[in-house]
Motif scaffolding. Structure first.
Motif, PDB file in Angstrom:
ATOM      1  N   LEU A 276       0.814  -1.214   0.000  1.00 12.84           N
ATOM      2  CA  LEU A 276       0.000   0.000   0.000  1.00 12.84           C
ATOM      3  C   LEU A 276       0.850   1.268   0.000  1.00 12.84           C
ATOM      4  CD1 LEU A 276      -2.638  -1.084   2.698  1.00 12.84           C
ATOM      5  CD2 LEU A 276      -2.728  -1.427   0.223  1.00 12.84           C
ATOM      6  N   GLY A 277       2.159   1.099  -0.257  1.00 11.83           N
ATOM      7  CA  GLY A 277       3.096   2.224  -0.164  1.00 11.83           C
ATOM      8  C   GLY A 277       2.678   3.442  -0.975  1.00 11.83           C
ATOM      9  N   LEU A 304      -3.311   1.324  15.829  1.00 13.59           N
ATOM     10  CA  LEU A 304      -1.986   1.131  15.237  1.00 13.59           C
ATOM     11  C   LEU A 304      -2.116   0.415  13.898  1.00 13.59           C
ATOM     12  CD1 LEU A 304      -0.134  -0.295  18.378  1.00 13.59           C
ATOM     13  CD2 LEU A 304      -0.255   2.102  17.663  1.00 13.59           C
ATOM     14  N   PHE A 305      -1.301   0.831  12.949  1.00 14.85           N
ATOM     15  CA  PHE A 305      -1.285   0.210  11.624  1.00 14.85           C
ATOM     16  C   PHE A 305       0.165  -0.064  11.249  1.00 14.85           C
ATOM     17  CE2 PHE A 305      -0.514   1.378   7.062  1.00 14.85           C
ATOM     18  CZ  PHE A 305      -0.969   0.193   6.503  1.00 14.85           C
ATOM     19  N   ARG A 306       0.414  -1.233  10.687  1.00 13.13           N
ATOM     20  CA  ARG A 306       1.755  -1.494  10.139  1.00 13.13           C
ATOM     21  C   ARG A 306       1.618  -1.774   8.653  1.00 13.13           C
ATOM     22  NH1 ARG A 306       5.351  -5.295  13.388  1.00 13.13           N
ATOM     23  NH2 ARG A 306       6.155  -3.332  14.237  1.00 13.13           N
ATOM     24  N   PRO A 307       2.308  -0.978   7.830  1.00 14.88           N
ATOM     25  CA  PRO A 307       2.208  -1.178   6.387  1.00 14.88           C
ATOM     26  C   PRO A 307       2.856  -2.505   5.980  1.00 14.88           C
ATOM     27  CG  PRO A 307       3.855   0.500   6.912  1.00 14.88           C
ATOM     28  CD  PRO A 307       3.188   0.150   8.202  1.00 14.88           C
ATOM     29  N   PRO A 308       2.166  -3.316   5.165  1.00 15.19           N
ATOM     30  CA  PRO A 308       2.769  -4.553   4.671  1.00 15.19           C
ATOM     31  C   PRO A 308       4.108  -4.260   3.986  1.00 15.19           C
ATOM     32  CG  PRO A 308       0.433  -4.521   4.146  1.00 15.19           C
ATOM     33  CD  PRO A 308       0.766  -3.175   4.723  1.00 15.19           C
ATOM     34  N   ASP A 315       1.214   9.718   1.829  1.00 12.93           N
ATOM     35  CA  ASP A 315      -0.231   9.577   1.628  1.00 12.93           C
ATOM     36  C   ASP A 315      -0.790   8.443   2.495  1.00 12.93           C
ATOM     37  OD1 ASP A 315      -2.702  10.303   0.084  1.00 12.93           O
ATOM     38  OD2 ASP A 315      -2.556   8.185  -0.432  1.00 12.93           O
ATOM     39  N   LEU A 316      -0.080   7.316   2.528  1.00 16.32           N
ATOM     40  CA  LEU A 316      -0.545   6.179   3.336  1.00 16.32           C
ATOM     41  C   LEU A 316      -0.575   6.548   4.821  1.00 16.32           C
ATOM     42  CD1 LEU A 316      -1.439   3.229   3.494  1.00 16.32           C
ATOM     43  CD2 LEU A 316       0.968   2.572   3.652  1.00 16.32           C
ATOM     44  N   ILE A 317       0.487   7.223   5.280  1.00 16.76           N
ATOM     45  CA  ILE A 317       0.560   7.631   6.690  1.00 16.76           C
ATOM     46  C   ILE A 317      -0.619   8.538   7.034  1.00 16.76           C
ATOM     47  CG2 ILE A 317       1.896   8.989   8.359  1.00 16.76           C
ATOM     48  CD1 ILE A 317       4.435   7.939   6.927  1.00 16.76           C
ATOM     49  N   SER A 318      -0.934   9.475   6.124  1.00 16.87           N
ATOM     50  CA  SER A 318      -2.025  10.398   6.451  1.00 16.87           C
ATOM     51  C   SER A 318      -3.378   9.695   6.349  1.00 16.87           C
ATOM     52  CB  SER A 318      -1.955  11.668   5.603  1.00 16.87           C
ATOM     53  OG  SER A 318      -2.585  11.458   4.374  1.00 16.87           O
ATOM     54  N   ARG A 319      -3.500   8.697   5.486  1.00 10.74           N
ATOM     55  CA  ARG A 319      -4.762   7.935   5.408  1.00 10.74           C
ATOM     56  C   ARG A 319      -4.967   7.097   6.674  1.00 10.74           C
ATOM     57  NH1 ARG A 319      -7.360   7.776   0.478  1.00 10.74           N
ATOM     58  NH2 ARG A 319      -6.273   9.039  -1.056  1.00 10.74           N
ATOM     59  N   ALA A 320      -3.885   6.499   7.187  1.00  9.93           N
ATOM     60  CA  ALA A 320      -3.980   5.743   8.439  1.00  9.93           C
ATOM     61  C   ALA A 320      -4.330   6.694   9.582  1.00  9.93           C
ATOM     62  CB  ALA A 320      -2.661   5.026   8.717  1.00  9.93           C
ATOM     63  N   ASN A 321      -3.668   7.842   9.572  1.00  7.84           N
ATOM     64  CA  ASN A 321      -3.909   8.861  10.592  1.00  7.84           C
ATOM     65  C   ASN A 321      -5.371   9.307  10.602  1.00  7.84           C
ATOM     66  OD1 ASN A 321      -2.331  10.010  12.573  1.00  7.84           O
ATOM     67  ND2 ASN A 321      -2.035  11.919  11.446  1.00  7.84           N
ATOM     68  N   ALA A 322      -5.930   9.477   9.405  1.00  3.36           N
ATOM     69  CA  ALA A 322      -7.326   9.913   9.291  1.00  3.36           C
ATOM     70  C   ALA A 322      -8.279   8.867   9.879  1.00  3.36           C
ATOM     71  CB  ALA A 322      -7.664  10.182   7.830  1.00  3.36           C
ATOM     72  N   GLN A 323      -7.828   7.610   9.926  1.00  4.44           N
ATOM     73  CA  GLN A 323      -8.656   6.559  10.542  1.00  4.44           C
ATOM     74  C   GLN A 323      -8.257   6.314  11.995  1.00  4.44           C
ATOM     75  OE1 GLN A 323      -9.305   2.956   8.202  1.00  4.44           O
ATOM     76  NE2 GLN A 323      -9.052   4.104   6.306  1.00  4.44           N
ATOM     77  N   GLY A 324      -7.512   7.260  12.564  1.00  5.52           N
ATOM     78  CA  GLY A 324      -7.175   7.170  13.988  1.00  5.52           C
ATOM     79  C   GLY A 324      -6.043   6.205  14.284  1.00  5.52           C
ATOM     80  N   MET A 325      -5.171   5.970  13.285  1.00  7.21           N
ATOM     81  CA  MET A 325      -4.084   5.012  13.517  1.00  7.21           C
ATOM     82  C   MET A 325      -2.711   5.632  13.282  1.00  7.21           C
ATOM     83  SD  MET A 325      -5.556   1.418  12.025  1.00  7.21           S
ATOM     84  CE  MET A 325      -6.205   2.075  10.492  1.00  7.21           C
ATOM     85  N   THR A 326      -1.783   5.296  14.175  1.00  6.10           N
ATOM     86  CA  THR A 326      -0.381   5.637  14.011  1.00  6.10           C
ATOM     87  C   THR A 326       0.278   4.502  13.229  1.00  6.10           C
ATOM     88  OG1 THR A 326      -0.328   6.823  16.109  1.00  6.10           O
ATOM     89  CG2 THR A 326       1.779   6.002  15.289  1.00  6.10           C
ATOM     90  N   SER A 327       1.104   4.823  12.249  1.00 10.59           N
ATOM     91  CA  SER A 327       1.852   3.785  11.515  1.00 10.59           C
ATOM     92  C   SER A 327       3.062   3.371  12.343  1.00 10.59           C
ATOM     93  CB  SER A 327       2.313   4.315  10.157  1.00 10.59           C
ATOM     94  OG  SER A 327       1.201   4.490   9.303  1.00 10.59           O
ATOM     95  N   VAL A 328       3.235   2.072  12.465  1.00 12.74           N
ATOM     96  CA  VAL A 328       4.305   1.550  13.323  1.00 12.74           C
ATOM     97  C   VAL A 328       5.277   0.730  12.481  1.00 12.74           C
ATOM     98  CG1 VAL A 328       4.828   0.093  15.316  1.00 12.74           C
ATOM     99  CG2 VAL A 328       2.730   1.465  15.296  1.00 12.74           C
ATOM    100  N   ILE A 329       6.521   1.175  12.390  1.00  7.57           N
ATOM    101  CA  ILE A 329       7.562   0.380  11.732  1.00  7.57           C
ATOM    102  C   ILE A 329       8.253  -0.404  12.858  1.00  7.57           C
ATOM    103  CG2 ILE A 329       9.432   0.502  10.024  1.00  7.57           C
ATOM    104  CD1 ILE A 329       6.792   1.586   8.991  1.00  7.57           C
TER     105      ILE A 329
END
Ligand code: ZN
Length: 406
Positions: A276-277, A304-308, A315-329
């Motif tokens: 989804l990068g 929390l969301f972790r990108p595959p 864009d992906l980070i802000s889309r996760a953020n908009a759904q209330g999720m922090t992206s976690v590497i």
């Protein structure tokens, strides 16, 4: 000038970050008002309620509660708690200049505060008293140190009933009891269900604060490997964070509920592990479907969301953020998905992990026997270095969101 503008832009960004307030779930706790009984430590009102996971007993007296009156061995304040979920007698005493809680001969973990001269607030986990979620009958007795043992024995440490507004008896009783007389109050231990987490506005993180805490994370489940991994983690008392593939969730709902109840964290790893990068509306839909599946199965909404593949972008980070999720590497990657051997997995994790570390592992997506075998050795190795294991939410300082249910 340029520097000023940059600073101003960062300030705006910082101010724009939404911070959801942490609101505690509360149930019960209305005060029972009591008539005067004229005793040395006369109870004015008592209340028992629950705030998030803790039972909270609030005791108010008509005058100042002198800690010396509750000095261990001479005086004490006790609550009798009895219900279908067990029974217990919780006592508060003053020992060596500090408040102490006990049940029988056992010390109980909890907190006692005196927010006002005549008020004591006692907080304790029901599990520390052996109480399970159920209806509860309760009462409170207080026997101050100034009571002579003879007088306490005479009244059983309990005041005789006195009608509201009645004149104080000429011979003041020693102890005070709520309710007056022999009764009990109706209460309840509520089931605390975690429904989500209250995050800050962080877009993407690779590690937590530099404390002696680390988080184990597992991706690509739930799968047949998840259950045996949980057995190991639960036996060792280690919570982990599971980044799950949404399409694998619906068939394993009971397992997910068990994970949540044992203190693990559930998180989003897309619907079908697509890359989804590049972001776009399709990415939003992948995230949305997965969070919805986890919520349907458990009542918990991930934050929390972790990108595959760790493949991400603005864009992906802000889309996760908009759904209330922090992206976690992650900060430690043992490449366990390549099955390099258990020794190699353990060695890589131990060499790459420092304070605030986020450790990547897999409980799905292929043979995970090595990842499972590595887990107890990673845990032992990091504990030997003084690390404590927490969920990623805890590592990042996020609060749990809790609902209280019957
Ligand atoms: Zn993955």
């Amino acid at each position: 000038m340029r520097r000023v503008r940059v600073a101003f832009a960062s300030l705006c960004l910082a101010l724009a970050v939404p911070v959801a307030p942490a609101v505690a779930a509360t149930a019960g706790g209305s005060p029972h008002e009591l008539a005067a009984d004229g005793s040395a430590l006369d109870l004015r009102s008592v209340a028992l309620g629950q705030v998030d996971r803790e039972l909270v007993l609030t005791v108010r007296a008509r005058s100042r509660i002198d800690p010396a009156e509750l000095a261990a061995g001479d005086g004490r304040l006790c609550a009798s708690l009895a219900g279908d979920g067990g029974s217990s007698r919780l006592c508060v005493e003053r020992r060596a200049g500090a408040w102490a809680l006990s049940s029988g001969s056992r010390t109980v973990e909890g907190q006692v505060t005196q927010p006002a001269a005549g008020t004591l607030v006692i907080r304790v986990l029901p599990s520390a008293l052996g109480l399970r979620p159920a209806a509860l009958r309760w009462s409170v007795t207080v026997t101050p140190a100034s009571c002579s043992p003879a007088s306490a024995a005479q009244t059983g440490g309990v005041a005789p009933g006195s009608a509201g507004g009645a004149p104080v008896p000429s011979q003041a009783p020693c102890g005070s009891r709520a309710p007056r007389g022999e009764g009990t109050y109706a209460g309840r231990v509520w089931r605390a269900q975690v429904t989500g987490c209250t995050r800050d506005g962080a877009g993407q993180v690779r590690r937590g604060a530099r404390r002696k805490e680390v988080a184990l994370t597992y991706d690509d489940g739930p799968s047949p490997y998840t259950r045996p991994l949980l057995a190991t983690l639960d036996r060792l008392g280690v919570p982990a964070t599971f980044f799950m593939i949404g399409q694998q969730v619906p068939s394993r709902a009971p397992l997910l509920r068990r994970m949540l109840a044992s203190g693990h964290e559930l998180a989003n790893h897309s619907w079908n592990h697509a890359n989804l990068g590049g972001g776009g509306p399709g990415a939003s839909s992948q995230l949305q479907r997965t969070s919805a599946a986890i919520r349907r199965a458990t009542g918990f909404t991930p934050c929390l969301f972790r990108p595959p593949y760790g493949s991400t972008g603005a864009d992906l980070i802000s889309r996760a953020n908009a759904q209330g999720m922090t992206s976690v590497i992650w900060s430690a990657d043992p490449l366990d998905w390549r099955t390099p051997g258990t020794d190699s997995i353990v060695a890589r994790v131990l060499s790459q992990t420092g304070p605030g570390g986020i450790i990547l592992g897999h409980d799905g997506g292929g043979s995970r026997t090595q990842s499972l075998a590595a887990a107890p050795r990673i845990i032992a190795g990091l504990r030997a270095r003084g690390y404590r294991f927490v969920t990623v939410s805890r590592l990042l300082g996020y609060d749990e969101r809790i609902a209280l249910r019957r």
